[in-house]
Scaffold this active site. Sequence first.
Site, PDB file in Angstrom:
ATOM      1  N   HIS A   1     -68.273 -33.997  -4.887  1.00  0.00           N
ATOM      2  CA  HIS A   1     -67.778 -33.637  -3.555  1.00  0.00           C
ATOM      3  C   HIS A   1     -68.993 -33.420  -2.678  1.00  0.00           C
ATOM      4  CE1 HIS A   1     -65.680 -31.618  -0.332  1.00  0.00           C
ATOM      5  NE2 HIS A   1     -64.527 -31.878  -0.910  1.00  0.00           N
TER       6      HIS A   1
ATOM      7  N   ARG B   1     -64.109 -30.850   7.759  1.00  0.00           N
ATOM      8  CA  ARG B   1     -64.413 -32.086   8.483  1.00  0.00           C
ATOM      9  C   ARG B   1     -63.146 -32.677   9.088  1.00  0.00           C
ATOM     10  NH1 ARG B   1     -66.632 -35.211   4.029  1.00  0.00           N
ATOM     11  NH2 ARG B   1     -66.094 -33.420   2.734  1.00  0.00           N
TER      12      ARG B   1
END
Lengths: 602, 249, 261
Positions: free
Chosen positions: A236, A256
């Site tokens: 990740h 995000r």
Amino acid sequence: MTNYATHDTDVLVIGAGGAGLRAAIESAAQGMKTAVVMKTLLGKAHTVMAEGGAAAALATVDPRDSWKTHFRDTMKGGKMMNDVRMAEIHAKEAPDRILELEEWGAVFDRTPDGRILQRNFGGHTYPRLAHVGDRTGLEMIRTLQDKLVHMPAEIFMETTVTHLFKTGGRVTGALAYSRDKGEFHLFRAKAIVICTGGLGKAYTITSNSWEYTGDGHSLAWEIGADLMDMEFLQFHPTGMVWPLSVRGTLVTEGVRGDGGVLKNNKGERFLFNYIPEAFKNDVAASEEEAVQWVREVVAGKQATVRRPPELLTRDVVARAILNEVREGRGSPHGGVFLDIATQRKAEDIKRKLPSMYHQFVKLANVDITKEAMEVGPTAHYIMGGVKVHPETAMSTIPGLFAAGEASAGLNGANRLGGNSLSDLLVFGRRAGLGAAQYVRKNNPAADVNRADVEAAIAHNLSFFERKDAECPYALQREIQDMMGDLVGIMRTEDELTRALNALDKFEARAKKVSVSGGRVYNPGWHVAMDLRHIVQISRSIALAARERKESRGGHARSDFPNYDPKLAKVNLLIKKAEGRMQVVQQPRTEMPPELKTLVEEA
Amino acid sequence: MSNKMHLKVFRGDNSGGELRDYQVEVDEGMVVLDVVHRLQATQAPDLSCRWNCKAGKCGSCSAEVNGKPRLMCMMRMDLFKPDEIITIQPLQAFPIVRDLVTDVSWNFEVNKKIPPFKPKPKNPDGTWRMMQYEVDRVQEFRKCLECYLCQNVCHVLRNHGKHDVFFGPRFMVRLAGLEMHPLDDADRVKLMREAAGIGYCNITKCCTEVCPEDIRITDNAIIPLKERVADRYYDPLAMLFRAIRGKNR
Amino acid sequence: MAFTTPAMRHRLGETTRRDGWWINPAAMALTFLVFVVYAAWAAIQSKYYTYGPPGAEHYTYISPFYSPPFQEYFPKVAAFKFFPAFWVVWLPIAFRLTCYYGRKAYYRSIMLSPSACSVGKGAGRGYNGESALPWILNNLHRYFLYLIVVLVIFHWFHFFQAFNFDGRFGMGVGSLVIAADTILLSLYVASCHSVRHLIGGSVDCFSCARAGEARLKAWEGVSWLNQYHNLFFWASLITVGFADLYIRLCAMSIWTDVRFF
Ligand SMILES: Cc1cc2nc3c(=O)[nH]c(=O)nc-3n(C[C@H](O)[C@H](O)[C@H](O)COP(=O)(O)OP(=O)(O)OC[C@H]3O[C@@H](n4cnc5c(N)ncnc54)[C@H](O)[C@@H]3O)c2cc1C
Ligand code: SF4
Ligand code: SF4
Ligand code: FES
Ligand code: FES
């Protein structure tokens, strides 16, 4: 001879994450006598930590969405390595599974017209993640758990399976020990479903907890089931990097999705320099375009421009961050900056990302509504796992099923965020159903060979017999560090060979560690027993990684940085032959034409 | 930046034990759980403790640090003065399995006694609609991690051992989440008064003080439920009103 | 499944807490004590409870302990003349004793049940809380609420009177004292948990309930106030006592009310 309790059951589900719970619910609903075992307490499995959401083409926010786009996104994200049928089933069934959760009491965030709200995530063309702030996994596991406790299923908490047994080619049982009493339990089962989740604990820097030592992968392989795609490991891109003690703890992609941007120490949004050819048309070409996208999405409109590069797939973003850091443009503690403070209002951040806010204030003394976070890649999710039949979720061993992170196929070379939670529901249910049908059809006898059980117990107790040999914690740490160094994000032939050699030595040492104290809740002993799995799954990753001489999705080789069209046609299987681990290339089947056009339309 | 700190950690089980002294090296940014892990890895490999996520999300690592019920993974060591002695004990409202681990299985038994969600019929268009402003309240309750810190600190369970007659704050939160759900059709008011024993709570709010998710347990869950019980059982006017309305129907 | 918890072995006050956990309950107990002693004395006095400017026909200020003044409204009823405050004061006392926050305050500070969180109680299984007499009576709180609303109306009447100096509009320090008391009492009542329940808290589905939107808004407003219910409890307790004291001192000519205009 050590005593053990014996339990007879139709279906044994190993693991109580989303997949295990959903499988158990289905199996119990099918009238099977069902037992569920788990390493921790009920409701504490990894699924509880999932933050961002569950992907399903409900099309409540953007009516253009459909299972077809979801299917295409999944295949593209998986670099065409996915099991096509699984990706199709998943895209089609996910919406029903989410709505079913609502029927069982889940409370997702709402759209203005009172339906389930969906958020944007990397690799998904439209807003597609049903979510509850940033605690979607908690909502899911609680809903499933509360559903299951009212069904006729037996629940064994803090009970860890250490061995699976096979008689006459079929799986027939499992040996487990209970943490709180230190007792052994033999489960004689007609079918077993492996839902043990991932294996992040093979790495030092990981978002996974102590449980995730790849037990299911390793146990399945031990009794001869094939594993697939083990080279594809997702790092990740955004784990915490500071303070050291929380290094690896996840920072959700939701940051995000809700507008957060990644910057290097020069303040540049560096991801514009890393947009791969295949995604050129999907991603904003300038900061202005990216800013406009966020503005539209925040205002609740349909986006008319292309999305920011921060929402590229995880493999791309993770490698970009690694490269920025290597070239000296990283943050003070070796990550990059993730900034949402300058993008969204403080109250929005606290409302949409409360646990991130909390996590940073409490653990790092950083107020994310005012400052940027420091983030870097962290070992997160294994795309590979037990090879299963797409319809029934049965492995290559009769009676042995697998679902969730422990199974392979849906995600190919790279998983899209949010696809896991929906995977758990779709294939958890199918595994429960598949197991029930298998039991009903074959009604197999579940007799376990007594000698096998005794040998397994003796193995587990052997760690107490030695005194003052190596400490299991130190060895575990050594293996984890080695894996991070040699089988990390960027891999090379030479390093992988060294890793495999190291693993042979670790294997020998893991057999000889010693533990002190008694059997009741003894963490040292538990680590000692897990070491075998860590070594075995680490070897499967390294073997497959060495075999795949190309870079694709969650597998990147600095000595083979490009796609190899020949390797696009094969998946790698990990098999057991004469007790040893082997890697074999398995040709992929052609995609049916109607699906092929779907993928190529894009 | 590291220094040695003095810890007292409970070692023992339900039959008894002691607070044992340890000196541990502490680095910058460490939380209490890190220190316990360091103890395991260096001085006390068989020290039992529960944990999982290490990010305040799973509610496994509950313990009492200097007498305060806390999640060990969310409590930073720099809260303490360098020369302070830190006492770590297991929860005090449940039998101790070993060291910092307690037997919380009672809670899972309680949960089974609560009738599950029962949805109202769907709308004609085949959907359920709920507005965000209606679910905000329920979502607060659904944040619960099941860390059982509230159960631990509630004097009804902790000091009076009323586990047989009182469900405890965690399950008042659960009941509130179901009762106030806009689409739920089940009625749990009788259960609340009888089996769940809401009357045992004297709203002294220790549960609210310790909840790591900042759920306002007493104000938002327990008191509103007490009011619902009062509607049904302690309000003759409302009872009369219901009786009249019932007849008219 | 009864079991003995480790904490059941703790003696009263036993804890590993290292902070000053006893300060808060001790301060509350002291405040209660001072208030009770003063209020009893003030209520028994039965005089010096009104004040008007020298020579005025009608008083301007009246102590909240004596409002509404029944003896004034019903001069023929002899009973109202004996200890007039007693006809009034029982209600706010009952209201506060059954108040959800008030209960917390006295359970903790007076009954030590518990005095503070994770502090030993030294008590066994003999505890019934509010599930049995007497404390089950606390469920009657909403009746006292209905009545106290009437009392609040009188308070507002006397609020306006406090600016009426024999027919002329004026303002003294006493006017402000009474204003503060009236406003805080109103906020205290408006933020009551029972109000919160009755006004909207009992509704599960605002989008399907009658007048749902209005009830939602009202409930949100009361919920906001309710967060500060404890503050209003103490503030109005202190101002009510202070208002009586101020008026009493003026009436006894120990203190002279300052007139602004
Ligand atoms: C921090 C974080 C955030 C994430 N966010 C998202 C997200 O937003 N969206 C998304 O789709 N995915 C997300 N994921 C990924 C996703 O949560 C996991 O992949 C998924 O929860 C795995 O579920 P599972 O049911 O397969 O297994 P898990 O939930 O991992 O559960 C495994 C179970 O198996 C048990 N078990 C393991 N070994 C044994 C054994 N030997 N014996 C008995 N029991 C055993 C464990 O005790 C546990 O109960 C996230 C993951 C993490 C770590
Ligand atoms: S408020 Fe009630 S439930 Fe909460 S701790 Fe106090 S007595 Fe227990
Ligand atoms: S209500 Fe709060 S304190 Fe109680 S179990 Fe849930 S999270 Fe923990
Ligand atoms: S370890 Fe999960 S809350 Fe502390
Ligand atoms: S709750 Fe305090 S006045 Fe009603």
